[in-house]
Design an enzyme around this catalytic site. Structure first.
Site, PDB file in Angstrom:
ATOM      1  N   SER A 182       0.799  -1.220   0.000  1.00 36.08           N
ATOM      2  CA  SER A 182       0.000   0.000   0.000  1.00 36.08           C
ATOM      3  C   SER A 182       0.832   1.271   0.000  1.00 36.08           C
ATOM      4  CB  SER A 182      -0.956  -0.004   1.196  1.00 36.08           C
ATOM      5  OG  SER A 182      -0.247  -0.239   2.394  1.00 36.08           O
TER       6      SER A 182
ATOM      7  N   HIS B 190      -5.860  -3.036  -2.273  1.00 36.29           N
ATOM      8  CA  HIS B 190      -5.618  -2.105  -3.387  1.00 36.29           C
ATOM      9  C   HIS B 190      -5.673  -2.814  -4.739  1.00 36.29           C
ATOM     10  CE1 HIS B 190      -4.447   1.258  -0.775  1.00 36.29           C
ATOM     11  NE2 HIS B 190      -3.928   0.326   0.001  1.00 36.29           N
TER      12      HIS B 190
ATOM     13  N   LYS C 143     -11.981   0.977  -0.649  1.00 40.08           N
ATOM     14  CA  LYS C 143     -11.066   1.589  -1.613  1.00 40.08           C
ATOM     15  C   LYS C 143     -11.751   1.730  -2.970  1.00 40.08           C
ATOM     16  CE  LYS C 143      -7.464   1.189   1.497  1.00 40.08           C
ATOM     17  NZ  LYS C 143      -6.691   0.310   2.352  1.00 40.08           N
TER      18      LYS C 143
END
Ligand SMILES: *Cc1c(COP(=O)(O)O)cnc(C)c1O
Length: 407
Positions: free
Chosen positions: A181, A209, A240
């Site tokens: 990340s 992610h 996200k």
């Protein structure tokens, strides 16, 4: 009355003088990947809203419908009485999206990692963690009570040695981020799966992610690298690219049933708000049916990577997964192409100063300092979104070139 915790003000002052004290500000999200902060409009390059779904009218409308019907809070944990039809629909949507039998929701991605790992291993087992894994993965390993073996970032030889040494333990779990990340690079999942097969270990991948960003259908790095059926557990977050809130695991029915029984952060937390589930279900439908958003995101990544030339973009601990690094040790951005672009500055104060200057140039970029990253690797972290248009990207590149004084 005596002041409680008299040591705190001293420790906070120490953080301050080391450039590590955390402050907080108010931010107002705006459309088009922008935001308002301290009364100023800035392009927002700190957001994990990779596909621009957090403010999508269809996602907002889905939340509003559920709000009107079911109210705000879930009123109970999912097992007791908090699991509404909105939760059930989201579980189904996730299972279908991920091509799995079933799915389970968690209050956050953090809780999903902590709860899942602690439900899979204990004192009799060994967990293997990449040094740059997200805090929630490390915390899950610690909480589980399993012996923790941390290996240097993507150093497979070290991992292999440690696996060898742990051959007598009951179970072995290799735990990794799919996309790291703070560095933006991706884990060598094929090699990790090969090692797992050789040493009878399982692989747990955190696609925080990856979901919505990587893979032809947006199922993440596991899809992109073709290891979906070799990875034992895939954990994801809805906070996200999905633009909402909550964590999840999608997998075979037996795994999901086990987690319903054993994952404590899920069992002992109130269920997600129904409106959040409705919003996430709508967002997943958009991820599924509008691949052009992913295409736009990747075009944005390529534009920035191709235009930007700054030295030492990646931390020395970062494996280069694609592209070239030059012989003088400086690396230009195309080394790793993806929406997370770190610019290594080393010193925490330098990162904060650079962040402030970039704001003066109209761009909000994150200054990332220890303990989020290892000591000496403070950095700027840029994150791109499909919501950014070309003028945002051009302004970012110009601002970086100006502030970091590169040619
Ligand atoms: C953000 C993040 C999480 C936590 O997800 P939340 O839903 O925000 O709690 C877990 N793992 C990684 C790698 C992350 O970047």
């Amino acid at each position: 009355m005596p002041k409680p915790f008299p040591w705190m003000s001293e420790e906070l002052a120490a953080l301050e003088s080391a450039g590590l004290r955390r402050g907080r500000r108010e931010i107002q999200p705006l459309a088009g990947g922008a935001c308002e902060i301290d009364g100023r409009r800035l392009w927002n390059f700190t957001s994990n809203d990779y596909l621009g779904l957090a403010g999508d009218p269809r996602v907002v409308a889905a939340a509003q419908t559920a709000l009107a019907e079911s109210g705000v809070g879930a009123r109970a944990s999912a097992l007791v009485a908090g699991r509404t039809e909105w939760h059930a629909r989201l579980e189904q949507a996730l299972a279908r999206f991920e091509g799995q039998e079933s799915a389970i929701l968690f209050p956050t991605g953090y809780a999903a990692n902590v709860g899942t790992i602690a439900a899979l291993v204990d004192e009799n087992d060994v967990a293997f963690c990449d040094r740059l894994n997200h805090a929630s993965l490390i915390d899950g390993c610690r909480l589980s009570g399993a012996k923790l073996r941390v290996f240097r970032h993507s150093e497979l030889e070290t991992l292999e040695r440690e696996l060898h040494k742990a051959a007598d333990s009951r179970r072995r779990l290799i735990v990794t981020d799919a996309v790291f990340s703070m560095d933006g690079d991706i884990a060598p999942l094929r090699e990790l799966c090969d090692l797992a097969a050789r040493f009878e270990a399982d692989v747990l991948v955190d696609e925080a992610h990856g979901t919505g960003v990587f893979g032809e259908h947006g199922r993440g790095v596991c899809e992109q690298l073709g290891v979906e059926d070799r990875v034992a557990v895939r954990v994801g977050t809805l906070s996200k690219a999905i633009g909402t809130l909550g964590g999840f695991v999608a997998g075979p029915q037996s795994l999901i049933d086990w987690l319903w029984n054993k994952a404590r952060p899920q069992v002992f937390s109130t269920a997600l708000p129904p409106a959040i589930c409705a919003a996430a279900t709508a967002a997943i439908e958009i991820v599924r049916t509008e691949p052009e958003r992913r295409t736009k995101l990747w075009q944005n990544c390529e534009f920035v990577a191709g235009t930007l030339r700054v030295p030492s973009v990646f931390s020395s601990d970062t494996q280069v997964v694609a592209g070239q690094s030059s012989s003088d040790g400086t690396r230009s951005v195309p080394a790793t192409i993806g929406p997370i672009i770190p610019i290594l500055l080393g010193d925490p104060e330098a990162a904060v100063v650079a962040q402030r200057k970039l704001e003066e140039h109209g761009c909000l970029v994150a200054a990332i300092r220890p303990p989020t990253v290892p000591l000496g690797t403070s950095r700027l972290r840029i994150s791109l979104s499909a919501a950014h248009d070309e003028s945002a990207l051009k302004q970012l590149v110009a601002a970086l070139q100006e502030v970091l004084s590169v040619p």
